[in-house]
Write a protein that holds these residues in place. Structure first.
Motif, PDB file in Angstrom:
ATOM      1  N   ARG B  29       0.843  -1.198   0.000  1.00  0.00           N
ATOM      2  CA  ARG B  29       0.000   0.000   0.000  1.00  0.00           C
ATOM      3  C   ARG B  29       0.876   1.245   0.000  1.00  0.00           C
ATOM      4  O   ARG B  29       1.841   1.341   0.758  1.00  0.00           O
ATOM      5  CB  ARG B  29      -0.918   0.034   1.233  1.00  0.00           C
ATOM      6  CG  ARG B  29      -1.921  -1.116   1.293  1.00  0.00           C
ATOM      7  CD  ARG B  29      -2.954  -1.051   0.198  1.00  0.00           C
ATOM      8  NE  ARG B  29      -4.090  -0.183   0.487  1.00  0.00           N
ATOM      9  CZ  ARG B  29      -5.047   0.087  -0.404  1.00  0.00           C
ATOM     10  NH1 ARG B  29      -4.991  -0.446  -1.625  1.00  0.00           N
ATOM     11  NH2 ARG B  29      -6.048   0.894  -0.088  1.00  0.00           N
ATOM     12  N   GLN B  33      -2.628   5.440  -0.328  1.00  0.00           N
ATOM     13  CA  GLN B  33      -3.590   4.375  -0.018  1.00  0.00           C
ATOM     14  C   GLN B  33      -3.712   4.156   1.485  1.00  0.00           C
ATOM     15  O   GLN B  33      -4.813   3.939   2.002  1.00  0.00           O
ATOM     16  CB  GLN B  33      -3.164   3.089  -0.730  1.00  0.00           C
ATOM     17  CG  GLN B  33      -3.300   3.186  -2.250  1.00  0.00           C
ATOM     18  CD  GLN B  33      -2.713   1.989  -2.974  1.00  0.00           C
ATOM     19  OE1 GLN B  33      -1.657   1.468  -2.590  1.00  0.00           O
ATOM     20  NE2 GLN B  33      -3.385   1.543  -4.014  1.00  0.00           N
ATOM     21  N   ASP B  37      -7.027   4.402   3.645  1.00  0.00           N
ATOM     22  CA  ASP B  37      -7.423   3.287   4.517  1.00  0.00           C
ATOM     23  C   ASP B  37      -7.702   3.747   5.954  1.00  0.00           C
ATOM     24  O   ASP B  37      -8.579   3.216   6.638  1.00  0.00           O
ATOM     25  CB  ASP B  37      -6.310   2.224   4.575  1.00  0.00           C
ATOM     26  CG  ASP B  37      -6.081   1.546   3.230  1.00  0.00           C
ATOM     27  OD1 ASP B  37      -6.930   1.708   2.329  1.00  0.00           O
ATOM     28  OD2 ASP B  37      -5.047   0.860   3.089  1.00  0.00           O
ATOM     29  N   LYS B  40     -11.262   4.737   6.777  1.00  0.00           N
ATOM     30  CA  LYS B  40     -12.378   3.809   6.550  1.00  0.00           C
ATOM     31  C   LYS B  40     -13.286   3.777   7.772  1.00  0.00           C
ATOM     32  O   LYS B  40     -12.815   3.610   8.891  1.00  0.00           O
ATOM     33  CB  LYS B  40     -11.851   2.405   6.260  1.00  0.00           C
ATOM     34  CG  LYS B  40     -11.430   2.229   4.807  1.00  0.00           C
ATOM     35  CD  LYS B  40     -10.924   0.822   4.536  1.00  0.00           C
ATOM     36  CE  LYS B  40     -10.409   0.735   3.103  1.00  0.00           C
ATOM     37  NZ  LYS B  40      -9.624  -0.490   2.868  1.00  0.00           N
TER      38      LYS B  40
END
Lengths: 344, 344
Positions: B29, B33, B37, B40
């Motif tokens: 990642r 990214q 993440d 989330k």
């Protein structure tokens, strides 16, 4: 002889493309090509023979387009120098039993080619007139422990060439104290691995000292130059003993001579020797590559072969070598371990 | 915010693919990214906006397929953080004037994502109820001279959230003595560059403290979300002053708060900081690459991105980084010169 693997020059030298096929100095000519060039005017291209590993056939053909492809002899496996020399000697004998030969490694450096040619021509004249085995001995300029030495009997020059002397003994790579003593005396010379002899002489010597090896290549006389040659070699060559010409013949024969010479020779066997030979900048760096920037870096060998940008800061006494997918960074004084590194 | 060029991370970070788009830790990642993440469950993907340089559009689209492409805002040139934040703030305002925002760099590391989310949720609740500007302040663990600091008035927590305090002052990157003094006191925090505020609050603050900048994005309200947006931005964005949000708003506004937090944060701004953060072997080497062999090598950062064999012997305290056509070898303590190296 172009079958070596040049493992000490990893990663520039790889099993796929070893040292003799590499343009180490960035001049546009590989070691093999420089070796060929060195014989221009001495040996016609159609009389140049290359013994190499089968897998290097295409490289040799490409790098030496002047050499007839049938003169490229292919070993199916590595068996050191004696089988290699036996093969090419009988192969040439089948074509011309009166041939006069120079045997040379293809991965050495000679800087004074004029003097080299004078020495080679002089030695060839000598072996045309005698049945002598002649080795070229290099005047040592330092107590090098990486070379073998030849002890000459300087009291006894040959009758027909006053530059050529009988060999007293061959000596293995010495320790530093021994090497220093050799250099102090003036009758020890580096063994260059370059030999001059007639086909008759070497064939006879091999018959006497290596009868088994000799019978292998003697028996192949009917197939040399035919389309059966490679298959026969592929079958018989692996049965040869793995032995150097020094052990097989030199250290046994009587009529061995040395031609002490001085034509700027090096076997360029290691990164360190390249560093010693090659041009360095004011900080002692030998740099070959299209885009290399050094900062506070000295006494380094930096070689890249690709269109690659390299920035190095703060290194002293290192090898930085990059080729294809491999990068080596290693202290120059640890380069004897490169073989170990390349295998892991 | 994903428009940085990450010049201190050369050659891993290049103008073509800067740090935020790189998988520096070899986890699969990239920083961008990992930043996505981290949100989330806090922010729905359709509410994630990325402001980046026009030339990185394809990279962002590829790396964050969950984010609607119309949420990728493209700067035609670099103008620091204030214009970037102004653009995205008015753009979001045009869609939802009641939005509550988190502004974050996309090239930082957070190791305790659970705590991060707790802090973010708590801060968002605070800015939903107040017109406060909230910055996240990191508990300093060392006298870091590479970060700005926030001085908090710990005597005065906010009324609605006892973890949030008024800011006394913002401090530029200090020298070591000053940084040591900051750490000794307990009311100085690293400025993480992460901000939380409502759209109403930031838009009002910009109107007050940066009227020129504000009028540029205010005037574009009719084109946001239309096919005229990019052309208008391409025309007007270059006229923005090059100014950071810290200078533009933070150091001028009154209602500024800091949320001191501790969720394993680093800006991973340099190779040295990566070396400090990342997993090292027993010799202190941080090694990322498919085929790296180290001998007598310690305290090094070795990063390769390709299928490349790397052998390193005898290095201490170096960066060895290789990407594409570039190789850097540099003492870790000289890494502040990487920008210089990369330009030559």
């Amino acid at each position: 002889m172009a079958g070596g693997v040049g493992s000490r020059f990893w990663p520039m030298s790889t099993p796929e493309c070893p040292k003799q096929f590499i343009d180490v100095f960035g001049t546009g000519r590989t070691f093999l090509q420089m070796t060929f060039d060195r014989f221009k005017g001495v040996v016609a291209p159609e009389n140049v023979w290359v013994v190499t590993s089968a897998k290097y056939f295409d490289i040799v053909k490409t790098q030496l387009p002047e050499v007839p492809v049938e003169n490229i002899l292919l070993e199916p496996c590595r068996r050191n120098t004696a089988p290699c020399i036996a093969y090419v000697s009988w192969r040439i004998k089948s074509k011309n039993p009166n041939a006069n030969l120079v045997i040379t490694p293809s991965d050495h450096l000679v800087t004074d080619v004029i003097e080299f040619q004078r020495v080679i021509n002089s030695a060839l004249k000598f072996t045309a007139e005698t049945d002598a085995i002649v080795t070229l001995g290099m005047h040592p300029t330092r107590p090098e422990t990486g070379y073998g030495y030849i002890q000459a009997d300087l009291q006894e020059p040959s009758l027909v060439n006053k530059e050529i002397f009988r060999v007293d003994s061959f000596r293995e790579k010495p320790d530093l104290a021994t090497a220093t003593e050799y250099v102090r005396q003036n009758n020890f010379f580096w063994n260059s691995g370059i030999f001059i002899w007639s086909v008759k002489t070497i064939v006879n010597a091999l018959r006497v000292y290596q009868p088994e090896l000799s019978s292998i290549f003697e028996n192949l006389l009917p197939v040399y130059g035919t389309d059966k040659e490679q298959a026969a070699i592929d079958e018989k060559f692996p049965t040869c003993e793995n032995i150097s010409i020094d052990y097989a013949v030199m250290e046994k024969a009587d009529e061995i001579f040395v031609f002490p010479a001085d034509f700027g020779w090096s076997d360029v066997g290691t990164w360190g020797s390249l560093h010693t030979i090659a041009k360095t900048d004011k900080d002692g760096n030998n740099v070959i590559g299209p885009d290399i920037s050094l900062y506070e870096t000295k006494n380094c060998v930096v070689h890249t072969t690709e269109e690659r940008k390299v920035v190095i800061q703060g290194l002293d006494n290192y090898i930085v070598a990059e080729k294809g997918n491999t990068l080596l960074i290693c202290r120059l004084d640890q380069e004897q371990r490169i073989k170990e590194f390349s295998c892991n």
